[in-house]
Design a protein around this motif. Structure first.
Motif, PDB file in Angstrom:
ATOM      1  N   MET A  86      49.467 -28.218   6.750  1.00 36.09           N
ATOM      2  CA  MET A  86      48.658 -27.674   5.663  1.00 36.09           C
ATOM      3  C   MET A  86      47.749 -26.586   6.223  1.00 36.09           C
ATOM      4  SD  MET A  86      45.759 -30.619   5.002  1.00 36.09           S
ATOM      5  CE  MET A  86      44.858 -29.534   3.890  1.00 36.09           C
ATOM      6  N   ALA A  87      47.413 -25.636   5.357  1.00 39.26           N
ATOM      7  CA  ALA A  87      46.515 -24.548   5.727  1.00 39.26           C
ATOM      8  C   ALA A  87      45.176 -24.749   5.048  1.00 39.26           C
ATOM      9  CB  ALA A  87      47.109 -23.202   5.306  1.00 39.26           C
ATOM     10  N   SER A  88      44.095 -24.639   5.804  1.00 43.64           N
ATOM     11  CA  SER A  88      42.760 -24.797   5.250  1.00 43.64           C
ATOM     12  C   SER A  88      41.831 -23.721   5.822  1.00 43.64           C
ATOM     13  CB  SER A  88      42.210 -26.194   5.573  1.00 43.64           C
ATOM     14  OG  SER A  88      40.908 -26.344   5.064  1.00 43.64           O
ATOM     15  N   PRO A  89      41.373 -22.781   4.978  1.00 45.38           N
ATOM     16  CA  PRO A  89      41.674 -22.667   3.546  1.00 45.38           C
ATOM     17  C   PRO A  89      43.046 -22.032   3.313  1.00 45.38           C
ATOM     18  CG  PRO A  89      40.244 -20.886   4.212  1.00 45.38           C
ATOM     19  CD  PRO A  89      40.406 -21.747   5.420  1.00 45.38           C
ATOM     20  N   ALA A  90      43.576 -22.246   2.097  1.00 41.09           N
ATOM     21  CA  ALA A  90      44.860 -21.660   1.716  1.00 41.09           C
ATOM     22  C   ALA A  90      44.675 -20.365   0.932  1.00 41.09           C
ATOM     23  CB  ALA A  90      45.664 -22.660   0.890  1.00 41.09           C
ATOM     24  N   ARG A  91      43.433 -19.969   0.712  1.00 41.14           N
ATOM     25  CA  ARG A  91      43.100 -18.706   0.057  1.00 41.14           C
ATOM     26  C   ARG A  91      42.101 -17.979   0.935  1.00 41.14           C
ATOM     27  NH1 ARG A  91      46.717 -20.592  -2.217  1.00 41.14           N
ATOM     28  NH2 ARG A  91      47.098 -20.888  -4.442  1.00 41.14           N
ATOM     29  N   LEU A  92      42.429 -16.756   1.331  1.00 39.30           N
ATOM     30  CA  LEU A  92      41.559 -15.995   2.220  1.00 39.30           C
ATOM     31  C   LEU A  92      41.122 -14.704   1.553  1.00 39.30           C
ATOM     32  CD1 LEU A  92      43.594 -16.281   5.561  1.00 39.30           C
ATOM     33  CD2 LEU A  92      41.625 -17.661   4.868  1.00 39.30           C
ATOM     34  N   ILE A  93      39.868 -14.373   1.704  1.00 42.29           N
ATOM     35  CA  ILE A  93      39.341 -13.076   1.280  1.00 42.29           C
ATOM     36  C   ILE A  93      38.955 -12.333   2.554  1.00 42.29           C
ATOM     37  CG2 ILE A  93      37.598 -11.866  -0.068  1.00 42.29           C
ATOM     38  CD1 ILE A  93      37.364 -14.328  -1.850  1.00 42.29           C
ATOM     39  N   VAL A  94      39.767 -11.326   2.909  1.00 40.61           N
ATOM     40  CA  VAL A  94      39.597 -10.627   4.183  1.00 40.61           C
ATOM     41  C   VAL A  94      39.021  -9.241   3.901  1.00 40.61           C
ATOM     42  CG1 VAL A  94      40.699 -10.003   6.350  1.00 40.61           C
ATOM     43  CG2 VAL A  94      41.678 -11.841   4.960  1.00 40.61           C
ATOM     44  N   PRO A  95      37.816  -8.960   4.357  1.00 37.27           N
ATOM     45  CA  PRO A  95      37.212  -7.648   4.074  1.00 37.27           C
ATOM     46  C   PRO A  95      37.941  -6.521   4.783  1.00 37.27           C
ATOM     47  CG  PRO A  95      35.885  -8.870   5.654  1.00 37.27           C
ATOM     48  CD  PRO A  95      36.940  -9.819   5.172  1.00 37.27           C
ATOM     49  N   ALA A  96      37.749  -5.318   4.286  1.00 40.57           N
ATOM     50  CA  ALA A  96      38.342  -4.141   4.922  1.00 40.57           C
ATOM     51  C   ALA A  96      37.875  -4.045   6.371  1.00 40.57           C
ATOM     52  CB  ALA A  96      37.955  -2.883   4.151  1.00 40.57           C
ATOM     53  N   ASN A  97      38.828  -3.778   7.274  1.00 40.64           N
ATOM     54  CA  ASN A  97      38.549  -3.697   8.705  1.00 40.64           C
ATOM     55  C   ASN A  97      37.890  -4.966   9.240  1.00 40.64           C
ATOM     56  OD1 ASN A  97      39.514  -0.986   9.167  1.00 40.64           O
ATOM     57  ND2 ASN A  97      37.727  -0.287   8.004  1.00 40.64           N
ATOM     58  N   GLY A  98      38.266  -6.094   8.636  1.00 43.42           N
ATOM     59  CA  GLY A  98      37.696  -7.368   9.044  1.00 43.42           C
ATOM     60  C   GLY A  98      38.764  -8.398   9.350  1.00 43.42           C
ATOM     61  N   MET A  99      38.326  -9.633   9.561  1.00 45.92           N
ATOM     62  CA  MET A  99      39.215 -10.714   9.945  1.00 45.92           C
ATOM     63  C   MET A  99      38.738 -12.022   9.341  1.00 45.92           C
ATOM     64  SD  MET A  99      39.394 -13.538  12.168  1.00 45.92           S
ATOM     65  CE  MET A  99      38.191 -13.204  13.453  1.00 45.92           C
TER      66      MET A  99
END
Length: 246
Positions: A86-99
């Motif tokens: 399983m992936a935690s979290p399964a929803r990612l918000i990745v900023p521009a030029n970020g990680m």
């Protein structure tokens, strides 16, 4: 406004220069050692817009003929009873030029090696996607990408879960005409940076390749006069450089 979705299975193809999110997940093969149960996977965004990324997991199961099938990971209401990755979290918000990172957690049976495909899929967020953004933020994001065609490129990686008790046992058969490696262990063995080059010129080489030898399988190649073969045999943390002359 027009969006195109592409998916790269086992390789990461270069992007065309354009505005929008551009994600990168690094290597496409990851390995969970027998004594570990979690693995941190990082998602990078080299674009100039925020990336909203879904993480999906499928188990790769081989039938009696060795044909792989991808099936959803079994899940029950009680997460303790879960069997798989399983992936935690399964929803990612990745900023521009970020990680951002997601932790891949394995729970369940580990008597034998198991395989999973982990998909990282950038999307234009909708209400049902369960991203923690408001309706106004979703609309603003859509307007931000409305200047033209935006390619939202997804990536698929392969995740190897080694048995709890991992055992490596690679047998080599080197004959006059053929070189063979047989995996008699219980975990994947890697033939890395395989080079097939002319004995007379190091510049005359075929493309470098990488091969995974699953437990019970074998890898072989025919030896040709005037050719040299070089690769790294990887058994977990152990690496050995092998050179073979045709």
């Amino acid at each position: 406004m027009k969006y195109l979705m592409t998916f790269f299975g086992l390789c990461c193809l270069p992007f065309l220069a354009q505005a929008g999110p551009q994600i990168n997940v690094g290597v496409v093969y990851d390995y969970l050692d027998g004594e570990k149960s979690t693995y941190l996977k990082r998602v990078f965004n080299g674009g100039d817009a925020t990336a909203f990324v879904k993480v999906n997991v499928l188990e790769i199961v081989y039938d009696a003929e060795g044909v792989p099938q991808e099936i959803p990971v079994k899940s029950q209401a009680d997460v303790v009873a879960r069997d798989g990755l399983m992936a935690s979290p399964a929803r990612l918000i990745v900023p521009a030029n970020g990680m951002q990172g997601t932790r891949l957690l394995f729970m369940g049976e580990r008597e034998h090696e198991r395989y999973f495909r982990v998909r990282f899929i950038p999307v234009v967020p909708e209400q049902e996607d369960q991203f923690a953004v408001s309706s106004e933020e979703r609309e603003d994001y859509k307007k931000e990408l409305s200047a033209g065609v935006n390619i939202l490129a997804g990536y698929g990686t392969i995740f190897f879960v080694r048995p709890k008790v991992t055992r490596f046992d690679t047998k080599i058969e080197n004959t006059k005409s053929q070189y063979l490696l047989r995996n008699n262990g219980n975990s994947v063995v890697i033939v890395d940076q395989f080079k097939d080059c002319s004995s007379k010129s190091e510049q005359e080489c075929n493309p470098v390749t990488k091969h995974h030898i699953l437990a019970g399988r074998e890898f072989k190649f025919d030896k040709q006069a005037g050719r040299e073969y070089r690769f790294k045999l990887v058994e977990g943390e152990k690496k050995k450089t092998i050179e073979v002359k045709g």
